[in-house]
Enzyme design. Structure first.
Site, PDB file in Angstrom:
ATOM      1  N   GLU A  47      20.504  15.250   8.411  1.00 40.56           N
ATOM      2  CA  GLU A  47      21.566  15.808   7.853  1.00 40.56           C
ATOM      3  C   GLU A  47      21.334  16.392   6.593  1.00 40.56           C
ATOM      4  O   GLU A  47      22.330  17.263   6.156  1.00 40.56           O
ATOM      5  CB  GLU A  47      22.791  14.515   7.706  1.00 40.56           C
ATOM      6  CG  GLU A  47      22.964  13.856   8.873  1.00 40.56           C
ATOM      7  CD  GLU A  47      22.090  12.571   9.027  1.00 40.56           C
ATOM      8  OE1 GLU A  47      20.581  12.655   9.219  1.00 40.56           O
ATOM      9  OE2 GLU A  47      22.761  11.388   8.985  1.00 40.56           O
ATOM     10  N   ASN A  48      20.731  15.958   5.573  1.00 46.66           N
ATOM     11  CA  ASN A  48      20.451  16.502   4.115  1.00 46.66           C
ATOM     12  C   ASN A  48      19.943  17.652   3.980  1.00 46.66           C
ATOM     13  O   ASN A  48      19.863  18.220   2.963  1.00 46.66           O
ATOM     14  CB  ASN A  48      19.835  15.365   3.160  1.00 46.66           C
ATOM     15  CG  ASN A  48      18.706  15.160   3.824  1.00 46.66           C
ATOM     16  OD1 ASN A  48      18.340  15.136   4.858  1.00 46.66           O
ATOM     17  ND2 ASN A  48      17.714  15.074   2.795  1.00 46.66           N
TER      18      ASN A  48
END
Lengths: 217, 230
Positions: A47-48
């Site tokens: 996600e990052n």
């Protein structure tokens, strides 16, 4: 880690098909990657802001700017890409994520998932879990079949706040592989040494048993 | 023609931030967190701040310094799992916390940066996160309005900036920073390296300079930027 748990993780890895884009959640799901062959054609997303996650690195070889969403120091592989958080979740919400594997506190027979909040005890926020659960094309859960006190985690209805409703397709536990079907939980596979009766006893909802032999893993 | 020079000192840039300001902080965990500017907020004893950041870092790092020093009134975030101190302060009511789904936080900031009032989504619609949000029907489906987020100030960490404020971010240090750069009235960037105009090729710019107001050079990074040995 128990032998049953590591066989559960190895079994989950077999559900990753060549060519998929996959997000492996924090905790047990992250370890699924250790059971894929080194040259397996898959694109792992975090996600990052990274697709094409490479191997986890020890501290002395880590890049301080290169982590996964769980904070582990990872690496890139040929073809990796970095992007911002809006792009990262556009990938999730637009249906580009073929599969996510997530942990769970509770899963209900209608596919509801609770994995982010235990009111009064544990409420750190959901991070990216809601969007993964709601929008990945396929959602698999990896969890021990019961909690530490021996209570079932597979239930008729979730008692904890939901992460997403009706999202779970398949559950890998240390006892069984179970699918969420329109008729509820359906047993697909048994862990070695576990009986159908054991799984029924440890499950807090009706369990449909298909006719014929049940494969083991 | 020559593009303006926006470089300056960290103390002056932070001094212009008033008490009560809403501040966006870049970063996801350590990568992208502007630790030195956070330290300067603490040193200048800013009060009553609203902080918008993906996470509250870990106990003893970054945002945690602001919490311990009593600078923060309200925190808009996605996950506090690595900061037991932040969870304790939330439970005790010392700070007010608003949780967002992570992609919703990113998109609310992006919308704010794009001059939009909000957007329509179904994320979290069946959960307690969806409670109290205005419902609308689009194409026969029920969805919710998520409001855009803007801030008075964004504090960002870049690997490289030129003197005009064209920015490049390292690896996963990019995360929320390009979005926050668009969504704040004043954008202050600490850069590990400041280069002359033209050093960053136009096609390699991650955040274009017009979004940036101040660039401060941080050649000597503190220990907080290093690899965390857990």
């Amino acid at each position: 880690m128990s032998d049953a748990k590591s066989r559960m993780i190895a079994r989950a890895a077999r559900d990753i098909a060549p060519g998929m884009t996959v997000n492996l959640g924090i905790g047990l799901p992250t370890q699924v990657v250790n059971h894929l062959p080194g040259d397996f054609p898959v694109c792992l997303h975090t996600e990052n802001g990274l697709t094409g996650i490479g191997p986890t690195l020890p501290h002395d070889r880590a890049d301080r700017n290169l982590i996964d969403a769980g904070g582990a120091y990872v690496s890139t592989i040929p073809g990796s890409a970095f992007f911002d958080s809006a792009t990262s979740f556009a990938l999730v919400r637009s249906g580009r994520l073929d599969l996510t594997m997530l942990g769970a506190f509770e899963v209900a027979e209608n596919g509801d998932l609770a994995n982010w909040k235990i009111p009064g005890k544990f409420s750190p926020g959901a991070g990216g879990g809601m969007e993964l659960a709601q929008k990945a094309r396929r959602v698999a859960v990896l969890t021990t079949h019961t909690d530490r006190a021996g209570n079932p985690k597979l239930l008729t209805r979730c008692t904890l706040p939901l992460t997403a409703a009706g999202c779970v397709d398949r559950i890998f536990t240390d006892m069984a592989v179970i699918d969420v079907t329109p008729a509820g939980f359906a047993l697909r596979e048994l862990a070695q040494g576990v009986t159908i009766e054991d799984v029924k006893q440890a499950t807090g909802a009706p369990l449909h048993i298909p006719s014929g032999a049940i494969p083991t893993f | 023609m020559r593009l303006p020079d926006k470089t300056g000192a960290i103390e002056g840039a932070i001094a212009a931030i008033p008490d009560g300001a809403t501040i966006m902080l870049g970063g996801f965990g350590v990568p992208g967190t502007p630790f030195l500017m956070i330290q300067e907020l603490v040193r200048q004893n800013k009060r009553d701040l609203t902080i918008i950041k993906n996470d509250a870092n870990e106990t003893g790092m970054g945002v945690d310094h602001l919490l311990v020093a009593g600078c923060v009134r309200r925190l808009i975030t996605t996950h506090l799992g690595l900061n037991a101190n932040a969870i304790r302060m939330m439970n005790e009511g010392t700070i007010e916390v608003e949780f967002c789904a992570q992609g919703m936080l990113a998109e609310r900031i992006r919308a704010g940066g794009a001059g939009l009032k909000g957007f329509v989504t179904d994320i979290g619609i069946d959960t307690e996160m969806g409670r109290g949000k205005q419902r609308v029907e689009i194409g026969g489906e029920v969805a919710m309005i998520e409001t855009a987020l803007r801030a008075d100030v964004a504090l960002l960490h870049a690997a490289q900036a030129d003197t005009f404020g064209n920015l490049r971010f390292a690896a996963t240090a990019r995360n929320f920073s390009p979005l926050m750069a668009m969504a704040a009235d004043t954008v202050i960037v600490e850069a590990e390296e400041i280069v002359t105009l033209g050093t960053i090729a136009p096609e390699d710019v991650h955040t274009p300079g017009p979004f940036v107001d101040h660039v401060v050079h941080v050649p000597n990074l503190s220990e907080e930027y290093a690899v965390v040995r857990r």
